[in-house]
Every structure is written in structure tokens, then in C-alpha cells.
Design a protein around this motif. Structure first.
Motif, PDB file in Angstrom:
ATOM      1  N   VAL A 229       0.837  -1.204   0.000  1.00 52.97           N
ATOM      2  CA  VAL A 229       0.000   0.000   0.000  1.00 52.97           C
ATOM      3  C   VAL A 229       0.874   1.257   0.000  1.00 52.97           C
ATOM      4  O   VAL A 229       0.606   2.219  -0.741  1.00 52.97           O
ATOM      5  CB  VAL A 229      -0.951  -0.005   1.212  1.00 52.97           C
ATOM      6  CG1 VAL A 229      -1.709   1.315   1.303  1.00 52.97           C
ATOM      7  CG2 VAL A 229      -1.932  -1.174   1.107  1.00 52.97           C
ATOM      8  N   THR A 230       1.918   1.250   0.803  1.00 53.16           N
ATOM      9  CA  THR A 230       2.830   2.399   0.837  1.00 53.16           C
ATOM     10  C   THR A 230       3.466   2.632  -0.524  1.00 53.16           C
ATOM     11  O   THR A 230       3.579   3.779  -0.994  1.00 53.16           O
ATOM     12  CB  THR A 230       3.928   2.175   1.897  1.00 53.16           C
ATOM     13  OG1 THR A 230       3.316   2.031   3.187  1.00 53.16           O
ATOM     14  CG2 THR A 230       4.902   3.339   1.929  1.00 53.16           C
ATOM     15  N   ALA A 231       3.894   1.549  -1.176  1.00 52.92           N
ATOM     16  CA  ALA A 231       4.500   1.672  -2.504  1.00 52.92           C
ATOM     17  C   ALA A 231       3.504   2.215  -3.520  1.00 52.92           C
ATOM     18  O   ALA A 231       3.854   3.039  -4.383  1.00 52.92           O
ATOM     19  CB  ALA A 231       5.040   0.321  -2.953  1.00 52.92           C
ATOM     20  N   ALA A 232       2.247   1.768  -3.421  1.00 55.84           N
ATOM     21  CA  ALA A 232       1.216   2.276  -4.341  1.00 55.84           C
ATOM     22  C   ALA A 232       0.973   3.767  -4.117  1.00 55.84           C
ATOM     23  O   ALA A 232       0.828   4.536  -5.078  1.00 55.84           O
ATOM     24  CB  ALA A 232      -0.074   1.493  -4.160  1.00 55.84           C
ATOM     25  N   ILE A 233       0.934   4.174  -2.869  1.00 56.36           N
ATOM     26  CA  ILE A 233       0.767   5.605  -2.556  1.00 56.36           C
ATOM     27  C   ILE A 233       1.915   6.419  -3.142  1.00 56.36           C
ATOM     28  O   ILE A 233       1.725   7.539  -3.640  1.00 56.36           O
ATOM     29  CB  ILE A 233       0.679   5.813  -1.035  1.00 56.36           C
ATOM     30  CG1 ILE A 233      -0.634   5.223  -0.492  1.00 56.36           C
ATOM     31  CG2 ILE A 233       0.777   7.295  -0.673  1.00 56.36           C
ATOM     32  CD1 ILE A 233      -0.715   5.193   1.022  1.00 56.36           C
ATOM     33  N   ASN A 234       3.111   5.843  -3.112  1.00 59.61           N
ATOM     34  CA  ASN A 234       4.298   6.540  -3.613  1.00 59.61           C
ATOM     35  C   ASN A 234       4.462   6.447  -5.134  1.00 59.61           C
ATOM     36  O   ASN A 234       5.477   6.903  -5.674  1.00 59.61           O
ATOM     37  CB  ASN A 234       5.550   5.999  -2.930  1.00 59.61           C
ATOM     38  CG  ASN A 234       5.610   6.359  -1.467  1.00 59.61           C
ATOM     39  OD1 ASN A 234       5.057   7.382  -1.055  1.00 59.61           O
ATOM     40  ND2 ASN A 234       6.266   5.539  -0.667  1.00 59.61           N
ATOM     41  N   GLY A 235       3.475   5.851  -5.798  1.00 58.87           N
ATOM     42  CA  GLY A 235       3.477   5.866  -7.250  1.00 58.87           C
ATOM     43  C   GLY A 235       4.249   4.768  -7.938  1.00 58.87           C
ATOM     44  O   GLY A 235       4.532   4.864  -9.135  1.00 58.87           O
ATOM     45  N   VAL A 236       4.573   3.682  -7.211  1.00 55.80           N
ATOM     46  CA  VAL A 236       5.322   2.578  -7.831  1.00 55.80           C
ATOM     47  C   VAL A 236       4.453   1.831  -8.837  1.00 55.80           C
ATOM     48  O   VAL A 236       4.926   1.395  -9.884  1.00 55.80           O
ATOM     49  CB  VAL A 236       5.860   1.614  -6.758  1.00 55.80           C
ATOM     50  CG1 VAL A 236       6.525   0.399  -7.408  1.00 55.80           C
ATOM     51  CG2 VAL A 236       6.840   2.334  -5.854  1.00 55.80           C
TER      52      VAL A 236
END
Length: 303
Positions: A229-236
Motif C-alpha cells: 500500500v505504501t509503494a502504491a501511494i508513492n506511485g510505484v
């Protein structure tokens, strides 16, 4: 021969499916365990287990005997707990396990409130995304998300959770618009690699009225949902998660749910405990306290 001890050993062998696993769980040397079960069979004059190099199975006589052994052991345990007072008032240690994120968001607040009401109960809350064996790990209750296998456990369903696909707006603007799950092959995606995660993403095609599995090319693979989820928020990239895992990010606008019309069937959430006719008051009290609260929390999430 201590017959109750031998019965307990036999039950553990049957529950775990092997002498070696039961040996580790009971902390009893394997030769000792095997000898005790053999002595019990000799005492009975019948064979209760079929032993092969690959697996164990109960004989017909063994099936009936195990059922009787469990009743006897439960009655002995009930008598011991009654002497200790566990049936007279809620007291003792309660061991509960739940998935990590779900446990932090939903179970821990309930446990905290429960402890404020019951001063004689202590709780050990084990947060793990692996499905712990309740017998082997001496766990009283567990939250399970997903379809349950057939077992002797008592399960109470507390709700259902959506499986959603999410990305932040910047990622969505970098690619052509998504119109179906098949288009995901053109997107960077974030995958989970856990023992409970399939190697594909599931979707439902409403026009064809059928379920499909989409194989995803991973831009990033992680071992826990919080990192995904953190990676998705950061645009990965795009990730597929249970709804509660991304709800906060969706509510704040950090992530957007995409392809909602293709979401697969919701997954059930259960609170399970070991199948025993008699439960100590600590378990009864927690079930009565936690079940309605969990149902409300998951119901609010679904709404």
C-alpha cells in the motif's frame, strides 16, 4: 502406563497428522511418543492408526476411540479449570491471533476495551499473516480472512470484505485508461508474496458471468500488504488488496479504486476457536464482547 497421557499424545498425533509434528508440539522425544501410542494400542488390543511412510490415518476403531478420548480429556480439563475458577468467573490468559493489519486496525482496539472491563484476564495478541495452528501453538481464538477449510473448529462469520484494485492518480495518468482487467498487462504492478496469496489477481466479468485469473508482471514484489500500500501511494504501481488495507488511503485521496465493476466475490471473515463443548468464562466473555463489535466494524467498512 499413564493412560490419560497416552490419550493426549494420540490426540495430538491425529490432530497434527504425524508423529514428528506431535513430538515437537508436545516436546516429547519421538521414540517415547511412538512407544506410548503402541502401548495404548496393546492395552486396547486393537490398532487405532494405519501407519505408512507417507501418512497416518485412523482405523474404524480408531475413529470411535479418538472421539471418546476427546470427550474424556475435555471432561478432565473442565474439572481442572473449574477447580481453578475459570468457569466461575472470567480469568486467566487468552491467546488470540489475527492478520497483522486487520489486527492493528480492528482487533487491538476491541482487546484494549475488553481488558479495561475484565481485570482478571490477560490477553496475548499474536499478529501474523500466517495461519497459525490453534492446537500446535495453544491459541484460543483466531481471526481468519478467506474461505475456511473443513475442520473441527467452531467458526462464526463476522462479515465480508471486498477485494479492490488501487493506484494513485499520477500512475493512472501515465498510461492509457483502463477498461478491463486484461489491460493490467500494460501497467506497473505491486505484488504480494505470502503463503496465503495466489500468484494472480482474481476478477469477475459481469457480461460473461465468469471469474478470471489475470497473471500480473510485477514491478515490485513485497511480503506484506502495508508495504504494498505504501509503494502504491508513492506511485510505484497498481496493487490489489483487501478493502480494509487501503481504506484510509482511499478516504484521503492518496489512492483511487479502479475497475470496481470487475471486483471478485467478497471474502468472508470468521472468528474461530477450538471445538470444545465447554468453554472457560474468559473465552465466552470475549466472544460475547468481540463478535458484535467486529460485525459492526466490518459492516461499516462494507457500507
Amino acid at each position: 502406563m499413564d493412560r490419560l497421557q497416552a490419550m493426549t499424545m494420540l490426540i495430538k498425533v491425529v490432530e497434527l497428522g504425524s508423529f514428528s509434528a506431535a513430538s515437537k508440539a508436545l516436546n516429547v522425544p519421538l521414540p517415547t511418543l511412538s512407544r506410548k501410542v503402541s502401548e495404548l494400542e496393546n492395552q486396547l488390543g486393537v490398532r487405532v492408526l494405519h501407519r505408512t511412510t507417507r501418512k497416518l490415518s485412523l482405523t474404524i476403531a480408531g475413529t470411535d476411540y479418538i472421539r471418546a478420548c476427546k470427550r474424556i480429556i475435555e471432561q478432565v480439563e473442565e474439572a481442572e479449570r473449574e477447580v481453578k475458577g475459570e468457569y466461575l468467573e472470567p480469568r486467566g490468559e487468552l491467546v488470540i491471533t489475527a492478520p497483522v493489519m486487520f489486527g492493528k486496525k480492528y482487533v487491538l482496539p476491541i482487546v484494549t476495551e475488553f481488558l479495561s472491563l475484565y481485570s482478571n484476564i490477560n490477553v496475548q495478541l499474536i499478529l501474523s499473516d500466517g495461519n497459525m495452528n490453534l492446537f500446535e501453538n495453544e491459541v484460543d481464538m483466531a481471526v481468519r480472512i478467506g474461505v475456511l477449510p473443513d475442520s473441527s473448529m467452531i467458526a462464526t462469520q463476522v462479515g465480508k470484505i471486498r477485494i479492490v484494485t488501487c493506484a494513485n492518480q499520477q500512475v493512472l495518468e501515465q498510461y492509457s485508461q483502463l477498461s478491463s482487467p486484461y489491460d493490467l498487462s500494460n501497467f506497473a504492478c505491486i505484488l504480494l508474496n505470502t503463503e496465503n496469496t495466489p500468484p494472480h489477481w482474481r476478477y469477475y466479468l459481469p457480461d460473461a458471468q465468469m471469474n478470471i485469473n489475470i497473471n500480473i508482471s510485477s514491478r515490485l514484489t513485497v511480503t506484506d500488504s502495508e508495504s504494498a500500500v505504501t509503494a502504491a501511494i508513492n506511485g510505484v504501481g497498481i496493487t490489489q488488496q483487501l478493502h480494509y488495507q487501503v481504506k484510509d488511503a482511499v478516504d484521503t485521496g492518496e489512492l483511487s479504486i479502479i475497475l470496481p465493476e470487475f471486483e471478485p466475490e467478497t471474502v468472508p471473515v470468521h472468528l474461530i476457536h477450538k471445538s470444545k463443548k465447554y468453554m472457560p468464562q474468559k473465552m465466552k466473555s470475549f466472544l460475547a464482547f468481540a463478535l458484535p463489535k467486529l460485525k459492526r466494524k466490518i459492516g461499516a467498512l462494507t457500507a
